[in-house]
Motif scaffolding. Structure first.
Motif, PDB file in Angstrom:
ATOM      1  N   PHE A  33      12.851  86.184 -59.376  1.00 54.26           N
ATOM      2  CA  PHE A  33      12.437  85.047 -60.203  1.00 54.26           C
ATOM      3  C   PHE A  33      13.496  84.622 -61.204  1.00 54.26           C
ATOM      4  CE2 PHE A  33       8.307  86.825 -58.911  1.00 54.26           C
ATOM      5  CZ  PHE A  33       7.876  85.720 -58.211  1.00 54.26           C
ATOM      6  N   LEU A  53      15.543  82.104 -57.947  1.00 48.64           N
ATOM      7  CA  LEU A  53      14.341  81.280 -58.130  1.00 48.64           C
ATOM      8  C   LEU A  53      14.364  80.055 -57.226  1.00 48.64           C
ATOM      9  CD1 LEU A  53      11.747  80.972 -59.720  1.00 48.64           C
ATOM     10  CD2 LEU A  53      12.970  79.580 -61.355  1.00 48.64           C
ATOM     11  N   GLU A  69      11.691  79.062 -54.380  1.00 47.31           N
ATOM     12  CA  GLU A  69      10.923  77.813 -54.301  1.00 47.31           C
ATOM     13  C   GLU A  69      11.157  77.124 -52.963  1.00 47.31           C
ATOM     14  OE1 GLU A  69       8.743  76.932 -56.351  1.00 47.31           O
ATOM     15  OE2 GLU A  69       9.138  78.267 -58.015  1.00 47.31           O
TER      16      GLU A  69
END
Lengths: 97, 183
Positions: free
Chosen positions: B150, B154, B158
């Motif tokens: 994260f 990240l 996504e």
């Protein structure tokens, strides 16, 4: 345990490659690809034990891609089966013209 | 220096390693797709044990949930849908020559990978010996995976959601029957 894990993963990967080469059933060939992905995951995890957890992050991505690939690939196999009534790759020669 | 591992660690490691290889061999040689799929599930379970032994507990759980649980169920579901469970219908192994060529390629690849694995790691890629163990101590088994996932990765994380969306849309489009397209 790094060397042992790498050897095991090499053996599993090669079993997957040989499976792709000697089988004609499209679904089994697909499962062989999954086996190869699993072998690579083992390499990532074995290295992540030495070099930090980034390898495990990559395993998460590999699993996601494997799931997507299985969904699309099996849909293609179902479409081919509807068209040809077989999943034997010997009988699937759409590209031969 | 080679770290010392107790028998309680090495014995399960080798045991499940051998089980994984044996199940994988059974998987490529079975004629019936259902039997082959179940052997592959066995391989994946043994691999998840190995992941736990290699301090990747989160990946071990994901292996059981995603691979053995979800992906293999989809495979078995397709075998059931297409009614491919009868091995006689698809005696699908290739003849002698392709098998020999495949075996030769396999031996060559194993030799190649073993040679590569023996190579020395360049010094700029070397890390302190207990680097990973320290990370594990600091953030826990799941935190070590979650923090880079994260933070640095990240965007990739996504983008995998887009990948999954495209895959779902593709599977629906490909799986649709032609005659229902008009309606």
């Amino acid at each position: 345990m790094l060397a042992e894990s790498l050897a095991l993963s090499a053996v599993l990967f090669v079993i997957g490659v040989v499976g792709v080469l000697i089988r004609r059933n499209a679904i089994i060939i697909f499962m062989c690809v999954e086996l190869m992905l699993n072998a690579v995951n083992l390499t990532f995890v074995a290295f992540s034990r030495v070099y930090g957890a980034t390898g495990q992050v990559f395993v998460v991505f590999v699993m996601t891609v494997a799931a997507a690939e299985a969904a699309v690939g099996l849909a293609i196999i179902i479409a081919i089966f509807r068209h040809r009534q077989t999943v034997n790759l010997q009988n699937i020669n759409l590209m031969k013209g | 220096m080679q770290p010392y591992y107790s028998l309680y660690y090495t014995f399960p490691f080798y045991l499940f390693g051998v089980i994984a290889i044996a199940s994988a061999l059974a998987f490529v040689t079975r004629k019936s797709p259902v039997t082959a799929a179940l052997w592959l599930v066995n391989t994946m379970f043994s691999l998840s044990v190995l992941f736990v032994l290699l301090d990747a507990q989160f990946i071990g759980v994901m292996q059981v949930l995603v691979y053995a649980g979800a992906i293999m169920v989809v495979f078995l579901f397709v075998i059931m849908l297409l009614n491919l469970g009868h091995p006689s219908e698809i005696a699908d192994q290739r003849g002698r020559w392709p098998t020999l060529v495949a075996a030769a390629i396999g031996i060559l690849m194993i030799a190649e990978i073993m040679v590569i694995a023996r190579g020395k790691v360049a010094s700029r890629f070397q890390v302190p010996p207990d680097f990973a163990a320290e990370q594990m101590q600091q953030y826990g088994a799941i935190g070590t995976v979650a923090r880079p996932l994260f933070n640095e990765y990240l965007l990739a994380f996504e983008l995998t959601s887009v990948l999954l969306l495209v895959a779902i849309a593709g599977a629906v489009v490909l799986g649709r029957r032609k005659d229902t397209r008009a309606g």
